[in-house]
Structures are given as C-alpha cells and as structure tokens.
Design a protein around this motif. Structure first.
Motif, mmCIF file in Angstrom:
data_model
loop_
_atom_site.group_PDB
_atom_site.id
_atom_site.type_symbol
_atom_site.label_atom_id
_atom_site.label_comp_id
_atom_site.label_asym_id
_atom_site.label_seq_id
_atom_site.Cartn_x
_atom_site.Cartn_y
_atom_site.Cartn_z
ATOM 1 N N VAL A 159 0.819 -1.209 0.000
ATOM 2 C CA VAL A 159 0.000 0.000 0.000
ATOM 3 C C VAL A 159 0.858 1.266 0.000
ATOM 4 C CG1 VAL A 159 -1.963 -1.120 1.103
ATOM 5 C CG2 VAL A 159 -0.231 -0.013 2.528
ATOM 6 N N ALA A 160 2.133 1.127 0.380
ATOM 7 C CA ALA A 160 3.027 2.288 0.384
ATOM 8 C C ALA A 160 3.544 2.642 -1.007
ATOM 9 C CB ALA A 160 4.212 2.045 1.326
ATOM 10 N N THR A 161 3.178 1.856 -2.031
ATOM 11 C CA THR A 161 3.654 2.121 -3.388
ATOM 12 C C THR A 161 2.767 3.112 -4.141
ATOM 13 O OG1 THR A 161 2.456 0.202 -4.267
ATOM 14 C CG2 THR A 161 4.735 -0.150 -3.565
ATOM 15 N N ASP A 162 1.672 3.550 -3.529
ATOM 16 C CA ASP A 162 0.772 4.500 -4.186
ATOM 17 C C ASP A 162 0.374 5.565 -3.167
ATOM 18 O OD1 ASP A 162 -1.520 5.837 -5.331
ATOM 19 O OD2 ASP A 162 -1.714 4.171 -6.729
ATOM 20 N N THR A 163 0.494 6.841 -3.549
ATOM 21 C CA THR A 163 0.175 7.918 -2.620
ATOM 22 C C THR A 163 -1.285 7.895 -2.177
ATOM 23 O OG1 THR A 163 -0.244 9.407 -4.493
ATOM 24 C CG2 THR A 163 1.961 9.444 -3.527
ATOM 25 N N ALA A 164 -2.154 7.236 -2.950
ATOM 26 C CA ALA A 164 -3.565 7.165 -2.575
ATOM 27 C C ALA A 164 -3.764 6.402 -1.278
ATOM 28 C CB ALA A 164 -4.374 6.504 -3.693
ATOM 29 N N PHE A 165 -2.778 5.588 -0.893
ATOM 30 C CA PHE A 165 -2.896 4.785 0.323
ATOM 31 C C PHE A 165 -2.020 5.308 1.462
ATOM 32 C CE2 PHE A 165 -4.060 2.013 -3.165
ATOM 33 C CZ PHE A 165 -5.179 1.365 -2.689
ATOM 34 N N LEU A 166 -1.328 6.419 1.246
ATOM 35 C CA LEU A 166 -0.430 6.950 2.264
ATOM 36 C C LEU A 166 -1.169 7.886 3.212
ATOM 37 C CD1 LEU A 166 2.802 7.726 0.203
ATOM 38 C CD2 LEU A 166 2.292 5.717 1.597
ATOM 39 N N LEU A 167 -0.798 7.831 4.473
ATOM 40 C CA LEU A 167 -1.459 8.639 5.493
ATOM 41 C C LEU A 167 -1.185 10.126 5.297
ATOM 42 C CD1 LEU A 167 -3.110 8.780 8.102
ATOM 43 C CD2 LEU A 167 -0.969 8.473 9.383
ATOM 44 N N GLY A 168 0.066 10.479 4.966
ATOM 45 C CA GLY A 168 0.427 11.881 4.816
ATOM 46 C C GLY A 168 -0.419 12.617 3.787
ATOM 47 N N PRO A 169 -0.488 12.131 2.539
ATOM 48 C CA PRO A 169 -1.324 12.789 1.537
ATOM 49 C C PRO A 169 -2.809 12.808 1.911
ATOM 50 C CG PRO A 169 0.294 11.376 0.472
ATOM 51 C CD PRO A 169 0.379 11.090 1.941
ATOM 52 N N TRP A 170 -3.267 11.762 2.596
ATOM 53 C CA TRP A 170 -4.673 11.695 3.031
ATOM 54 C C TRP A 170 -4.991 12.865 3.977
ATOM 55 C CZ3 TRP A 170 -9.367 9.396 2.600
ATOM 56 C CH2 TRP A 170 -10.212 9.363 3.710
ATOM 57 N N LEU A 171 -4.114 13.095 4.947
ATOM 58 C CA LEU A 171 -4.326 14.179 5.903
ATOM 59 C C LEU A 171 -4.123 15.548 5.245
ATOM 60 C CD1 LEU A 171 -2.562 12.736 9.088
ATOM 61 C CD2 LEU A 171 -4.986 12.637 8.457
ATOM 62 N N ALA A 172 -3.132 15.647 4.357
ATOM 63 C CA ALA A 172 -2.878 16.913 3.663
ATOM 64 C C ALA A 172 -4.072 17.301 2.797
ATOM 65 C CB ALA A 172 -1.618 16.805 2.816
ATOM 66 N N ALA A 173 -4.680 16.322 2.134
ATOM 67 C CA ALA A 173 -5.851 16.593 1.295
ATOM 68 C C ALA A 173 -7.028 17.064 2.151
ATOM 69 C CB ALA A 173 -6.229 15.345 0.502
ATOM 70 N N ALA A 174 -7.189 16.440 3.318
ATOM 71 C CA ALA A 174 -8.277 16.838 4.213
ATOM 72 C C ALA A 174 -8.106 18.288 4.655
ATOM 73 C CB ALA A 174 -8.313 15.913 5.425
ATOM 74 N N ARG A 175 -6.871 18.653 5.009
ATOM 75 C CA ARG A 175 -6.612 20.030 5.440
ATOM 76 C C ARG A 175 -6.842 21.016 4.283
ATOM 77 N NH1 ARG A 175 -4.650 20.775 10.331
ATOM 78 N NH2 ARG A 175 -4.090 22.917 9.746
ATOM 79 N N ALA A 176 -6.471 20.597 3.086
ATOM 80 C CA ALA A 176 -6.661 21.467 1.920
ATOM 81 C C ALA A 176 -8.143 21.721 1.664
ATOM 82 C CB ALA A 176 -6.005 20.840 0.691
ATOM 83 N N TRP A 177 -8.958 20.686 1.815
ATOM 84 C CA TRP A 177 -10.399 20.846 1.620
ATOM 85 C C TRP A 177 -11.006 21.777 2.671
ATOM 86 C CZ3 TRP A 177 -13.426 19.860 -2.340
ATOM 87 C CH2 TRP A 177 -13.030 18.915 -3.288
ATOM 88 N N GLY A 178 -10.424 21.739 3.882
ATOM 89 C CA GLY A 178 -10.977 22.567 4.953
ATOM 90 C C GLY A 178 -10.510 23.998 4.937
ATOM 91 N N ARG A 179 -9.421 24.260 4.240
ATOM 92 C CA ARG A 179 -8.843 25.597 4.241
ATOM 93 C C ARG A 179 -9.784 26.602 3.562
ATOM 94 N NH1 ARG A 179 -4.287 24.263 1.935
ATOM 95 N NH2 ARG A 179 -3.505 23.451 3.918
ATOM 96 N N GLY A 180 -10.153 27.631 4.294
ATOM 97 C CA GLY A 180 -11.015 28.671 3.739
ATOM 98 C C GLY A 180 -12.493 28.372 3.841
ATOM 99 N N ASN A 181 -12.860 27.171 4.263
ATOM 100 C CA ASN A 181 -14.274 26.821 4.400
ATOM 101 C C ASN A 181 -14.794 27.239 5.770
ATOM 102 O OD1 ASN A 181 -14.542 25.684 1.854
ATOM 103 N ND2 ASN A 181 -13.849 23.678 2.548
ATOM 104 N N GLN A 182 -16.080 27.540 5.822
ATOM 105 C CA GLN A 182 -16.690 27.992 7.065
ATOM 106 C C GLN A 182 -17.833 27.082 7.503
ATOM 107 O OE1 GLN A 182 -15.307 30.572 8.655
ATOM 108 N NE2 GLN A 182 -13.808 30.715 6.994
ATOM 109 N N ASP A 183 -17.889 25.859 6.946
ATOM 110 C CA ASP A 183 -19.028 24.993 7.244
ATOM 111 C C ASP A 183 -18.755 24.000 8.362
ATOM 112 O OD1 ASP A 183 -17.184 23.515 5.844
ATOM 113 O OD2 ASP A 183 -18.665 22.443 4.623
#
Length: 231
Positions: A159-183
C-alpha cells in the motif's frame, strides 16, 4: 438510467478508467471475476479480516484455515489478470514502468484485499497457538507469528507504493479541503467544548475527521478499520 447488462457496463467502465480504447482480455476477465465474487456479495464496510483483528469475524477460507473458498480463488485470479494487464498496457520510460493511475490503484487495492483475506487464517492460527493449554507449543507459536508478521509487512509495503494509500497525503488533502471553508462546527458547538478542536478552523476539523475515519469513527470505536500506509 438503469443498467441493462451490469457486467458489460463494468467492463466498459474499467476500460475507460484505464485509458484503453481496445478490449483487453485480462481487464475483461478480471472484472468479470470480481463482479461474480466480491461485487455480488454483501461484504459490509467493516474490516473483519486478520489485519485489524486477531479473532476475525469471517473468512474466505474453509474451516481448515488452509483451503480457499471458491470466492477467494476468483478474487486471486482477478488480481492475476490485473497484473498481466498492467504489464501489457504500461509504458517503460527511462527504466521506470508508467501505467495509468486508476489501473495502478485498482491493482494495489485488489492486492491489498487478497493479502488482507490471507491474513485472516494466519491471525486465527496465531491466536490458536497462543491459546494452547496447559502449555503453548513454542515451535507453533514462532511459526504462526512469523508468517503473520511477514504478511503484514508485505501488505504495508504494497500500500506504500501508491500515494492514494499513504497517510500523509490523506491528511494533507483533508486540510486542503478545509482551508477557507466555514461549514465546520463553530467553537460554540457543545460537542467540541473542551476538545483540541474548540475554536480552531476548518483545516483542523477536517484533519480530525480524516483521522477518526481511519481509527475510532468518532465518537465510539468502530470495526470499520482502514489500512493506510505511512508516512
């Protein structure tokens, strides 16, 4: 619009996802097998394999913990076909194998499923070895534990051979989605009072949700355990 022929629909969809303009027999066979096995049974969203539990709730192996059930054989064969398809449809550039991301994802995800299912009898064998009375058999304990640990290490590498399964990108994507949102819940929300999320912005809240989805499925512990890779 209702789908008339589900198998044809799934096979055509797979070809579109993989960027294939001509029918690839291995892709066709892989998805035919998956539709007749995992996709035709209610497996729930919960992970009851030996990855998350030493005493799994279900198994695709017979009671002897050695013989795979027919559905397990279908899943393994589907993985074999995807492996062949990935080799035949990939390009090699400067010594690196380049394949379409959706195909790589499905290849790794299906391999993850195969190894997770194999981990179930291994976990049961290890649990049985630790429960021998009045004395545990040292040789059996070491043999079952080593096999179990080796498989878990192999699964982690896969699972470490694809960024889709890595914890770091998963958390970074979540933070990116939340940035600037007010919901997200406000600091006045009673459910967040006294927690580290009180008064924080949506990036922190989205990261918290991403973490709990992989672990406790807040507010209570859940069986819906995922298999992330690190870092």
């Amino acid at each position: 619009t209702p789908v008339g022929d589900l198998k044809t629909h799934m096979i055509q969809r797979a070809h579109r996802r993989y960027g294939l303009t001509e029918i690839n027999q291995d892709v066709k066979e892989a998805w035919s097998l998956l539709l007749d096995s995992l996709y035709s049974t209610d497996r729930s969203v919960q992970d009851s394999t030996g990855v998350a539990h030493l005493s799994p709730g279900s198994s695709l192996f017979e009671d002897d913990r050695w013989t795979p059930k027919p559905i397990m054989c279908q899943v393994f064969r589907a993985w074999e076909h995807l492996l062949v398809a990935s080799n035949s449809t990939s390009n090699q550039i400067s010594g690196r194998i380049i394949m379409e991301e959706p195909l790589r994802y499905d290849l790794i995800n299906l391999g993850r499923e195969v190894l997770a299912q194999i981990s179930t009898p291994m976990a049961l064998n290890f649990t049985a070895a630790t429960s021998r009375t009045p004395f545990m058999k040292w040789e059996e304990l070491m043999q079952t534990s080593e096999r179990y640990i080796e498989l878990l290490h192999g699964l982690d590498k896969l699972v470490a051979t694809d960024t889709a399964f890595l914890l770091g990108p998963w958390l970074a994507a979540a933070r990116a989605w939340g940035r600037g949102n007010q919901d997200c819940p406000s600091s006045s929300s009673s459910s967040l009072t006294g927690t580290f999320l009180e008064g924080t912005d949506c990036s922190d809240f989205y990261e918290w949700n991403a973490r709990t989805q992989l672990t406790t499925w807040n507010p209570v512990s859940s069986e819906d355990t995922k298999i992330p890779g690190g870092p």
